[in-house]
Motif scaffolding. Structure first.
Motif, PDB file in Angstrom:
ATOM      1  N   SER A  18       0.756  -1.174  -0.177  1.00 51.28           N
ATOM      2  CA  SER A  18       0.403  -0.411   0.653  1.00 51.28           C
ATOM      3  C   SER A  18       1.037   1.046   0.016  1.00 51.28           C
ATOM      4  CB  SER A  18      -0.345  -0.249   1.117  1.00 51.28           C
ATOM      5  OG  SER A  18      -1.322   0.884   1.485  1.00 51.28           O
ATOM      6  N   ALA A  22       0.744   4.189  -3.076  1.00 46.66           N
ATOM      7  CA  ALA A  22       0.528   5.512  -3.077  1.00 46.66           C
ATOM      8  C   ALA A  22       1.999   6.801  -2.727  1.00 46.66           C
ATOM      9  CB  ALA A  22       0.443   5.588  -1.216  1.00 46.66           C
ATOM     10  N   GLN A 111      -3.719   3.060  -5.423  1.00 45.78           N
ATOM     11  CA  GLN A 111      -3.990   3.941  -4.969  1.00 45.78           C
ATOM     12  C   GLN A 111      -3.915   5.662  -5.350  1.00 45.78           C
ATOM     13  OE1 GLN A 111      -3.586   4.194  -0.517  1.00 45.78           O
ATOM     14  NE2 GLN A 111      -2.512   1.927  -1.530  1.00 45.78           N
ATOM     15  N   ARG A 112      -2.243   5.610  -6.707  1.00 46.29           N
ATOM     16  CA  ARG A 112      -1.904   6.919  -7.189  1.00 46.29           C
ATOM     17  C   ARG A 112      -2.376   6.865  -7.389  1.00 46.29           C
ATOM     18  NH1 ARG A 112       2.603   8.953  -5.481  1.00 46.29           N
ATOM     19  NH2 ARG A 112       3.512  11.063  -7.191  1.00 46.29           N
ATOM     20  N   HIS A 115      -6.115   8.252  -8.345  1.00 41.48           N
ATOM     21  CA  HIS A 115      -5.787   9.617  -7.496  1.00 41.48           C
ATOM     22  C   HIS A 115      -5.764  11.097  -8.372  1.00 41.48           C
ATOM     23  CE1 HIS A 115      -4.203  13.028  -5.614  1.00 41.48           C
ATOM     24  NE2 HIS A 115      -4.750  13.709  -4.783  1.00 41.48           N
ATOM     25  N   PHE A 164     -11.948   3.141  -5.289  1.00 43.43           N
ATOM     26  CA  PHE A 164     -11.504   3.080  -3.435  1.00 43.43           C
ATOM     27  C   PHE A 164     -12.091   1.846  -2.982  1.00 43.43           C
ATOM     28  CE2 PHE A 164     -12.312   3.490   1.420  1.00 43.43           C
ATOM     29  CZ  PHE A 164     -10.975   4.037   1.164  1.00 43.43           C
ATOM     30  N   ILE A 168      -8.972  -0.379  -4.048  1.00 46.64           N
ATOM     31  CA  ILE A 168      -8.089  -0.367  -3.206  1.00 46.64           C
ATOM     32  C   ILE A 168      -8.657  -1.142  -1.740  1.00 46.64           C
ATOM     33  CG2 ILE A 168      -6.666   1.671  -1.566  1.00 46.64           C
ATOM     34  CD1 ILE A 168      -8.189   2.942  -4.276  1.00 46.64           C
ATOM     35  N   SER A 225     -14.637  -0.045   3.041  1.00 51.01           N
ATOM     36  CA  SER A 225     -13.977   0.952   2.493  1.00 51.01           C
ATOM     37  C   SER A 225     -15.138   2.290   2.494  1.00 51.01           C
ATOM     38  CB  SER A 225     -14.698   0.795   0.722  1.00 51.01           C
ATOM     39  OG  SER A 225     -15.635   0.790   0.474  1.00 51.01           O
ATOM     40  N   TYR A 310     -10.673  11.425   0.132  1.00 52.57           N
ATOM     41  CA  TYR A 310      -9.690  10.060  -0.136  1.00 52.57           C
ATOM     42  C   TYR A 310      -8.780   9.602   0.415  1.00 52.57           C
ATOM     43  CZ  TYR A 310      -7.957   6.793  -3.528  1.00 52.57           C
ATOM     44  OH  TYR A 310      -6.611   6.238  -4.493  1.00 52.57           O
ATOM     45  N   ARG A 311      -7.842  10.528   0.221  1.00 48.41           N
ATOM     46  CA  ARG A 311      -6.176  10.142   0.863  1.00 48.41           C
ATOM     47  C   ARG A 311      -6.097  10.178   2.458  1.00 48.41           C
ATOM     48  NH1 ARG A 311      -5.426  15.312  -2.794  1.00 48.41           N
ATOM     49  NH2 ARG A 311      -5.985  16.668  -1.230  1.00 48.41           N
ATOM     50  N   CYS A 314      -7.643   6.124   2.769  1.00 49.74           N
ATOM     51  CA  CYS A 314      -6.202   6.225   2.213  1.00 49.74           C
ATOM     52  C   CYS A 314      -5.338   5.710   3.698  1.00 49.74           C
ATOM     53  CB  CYS A 314      -5.696   6.344   1.342  1.00 49.74           C
ATOM     54  SG  CYS A 314      -6.436   5.797  -0.372  1.00 49.74           S
ATOM     55  N   THR A 318      -4.011   2.811   5.801  1.00 50.27           N
ATOM     56  CA  THR A 318      -3.030   2.401   6.470  1.00 50.27           C
ATOM     57  C   THR A 318      -2.054   2.014   7.559  1.00 50.27           C
ATOM     58  OG1 THR A 318      -2.306   2.601   3.770  1.00 50.27           O
ATOM     59  CG2 THR A 318      -0.415   2.397   5.307  1.00 50.27           C
TER      60      THR A 318
END
Length: 337
Positions: A18, A22, A111-112, A115, A164, A168, A225, A310-311, A314, A318
């Motif tokens: 993860s 990211a 994730q990246r 985004h 998401f 993810i 989620s 969203y960030r 995430c 983590t």
């Protein structure tokens, strides 16, 4: 004891994968040079679709062939991942095996990438509607030319929420349970649904098994989620965690998808907006119920707020994984002391 070690290794792989995704994402240079695991899985799905889903078969035969295809799609990449994971454990020293496995597994998390694609829509919407339509066409299936600015921004927000969960939370959950093979199993099923799980004349019967299997494997992640989004809203000023919880409770099950409604409802409630609603696919109007109580007239600032939420979600995921990993490691140390 071996089961607890297996779980610890999987959680370590999950957390490191993860964080790797990211930080770096999947480099485009690698995509151009060797492709991407999803592209390889897609090649298998396309081949099975051509071989087994032929026009001469009856709908019943197509549905049976779809069950065979779903089994092959799930089993073959997963078996390959099991062999790779075993080779890594046997050929590399223990201190190196985990990070190598995690780097490989990070290619199955988005994730990246998610985004950056949604951010591109927000930035394009700051410029012009035609630019926003082009940007959103890369991440949604509906006709962007039929969308006004609010429609473009809703589509991007819905994609952010749904992916998401799908892109993810789900692969990381399956990775935590089954390591690299678990994540590959999930990604194979999810890719099959995206390619053949559509209610079209060609795939109505053949894609039935893939679509139902995807619904099943995504069920836990969709609920988790929504939880991460609600917790993220609790930590951000201007977000509405209570409204997110209420919207999930009221609207999630009314969504056309048994899973996508959960993160979409959580995001709609947290942001104070409305999502879903009527839309057009391939020129065909589709009546869908609204999700949320707020305004459907989104502005670019709403999409930037969605990305901030969203960030944070995430990050919370983590941190939760690291906390569980630390707790399990401590308990294992206590037992062996």
């Amino acid at each position: 004891m071996r089961a607890s070690l297996f779980l610890l290794q999987n959680l370590g792989t999950t957390c490191l994968a993860s964080m790797t995704d990211a930080a770096m994402g999947y480099p485009q240079a690698l995509v151009r040079r060797i492709g991407h695991p999803v592209i390889w899985i897609g090649g298998l799905i396309g081949t099975l679709d051509r071989w087994l889903n032929t026009p001469r078969r009856t709908p019943c035969q197509r549905r049976l062939a779809g069950f065979v295809a779903a089994g092959v799609i799930a089993a073959l990449p997963t078996a390959s991942a099991m062999i790779i994971a075993r080779l890594i454990r046997h050929l590399l020293p223990r201190w190196m095996a985990l990070p190598v496995t995690a780097v490989l597994a990070s290619s199955l998390v988005a994730q990246r990438s998610l985004h950056d694609h949604v951010l591109a829509v927000a930035q394009a919407a700051d410029e012009s509607l035609p630019a926003a339509r082009i940007a959103v066409s890369h991440i949604v299936g509906r006709d962007p030319e039929q969308l006004d600015e609010a429609g473009v921004l809703r589509a991007a927000t819905e994609t952010l929420a749904e992916n998401f969960s799908d892109g993810i939370v789900a692969p990381l959950l399956w990775m935590a349970v089954g390591g690299l093979p678990g994540a590959v199993f999930y990604k194979s099923v999810n890719t099959a649904d995206s390619m053949i799980g559509h209610r079209t004349p060609r795939h109505e019967a053949f894609g039935y098994a893939a679509a139902r299997l995807d619904d099943l494997v995504n069920l836990p992640a969709s609920r988790v989620s929504a939880l991460w989004i609600i917790l993220a809203a609790l930590t951000l000023p201007g977000m509405r965690a209570g409204a997110a919880l209420h919207t999930v409770w009221r609207d999630a099950r009314a969504h056309r998808s048994p899973n996508a409604g959960w993160p979409e409802a959580a995001m709609a409630g947290a942001l104070g907006i409305r999502l879903s609603g009527p839309r057009t696919y391939d020129g065909v109007p589709v009546a869908e119920p609204w999700v949320g109580d707020g305004t459907p007239a989104l502005r670019p600032d709403d999409l930037y707020r969605a990305l901030k939420l969203y960030r944070r979600a995430c990050l919370i995921q983590t941190l939760a994984g690291l906390s569980v990993l630390g707790l399990l490691a401590w308990r294992r140390r206590q037992r062996t002391a």
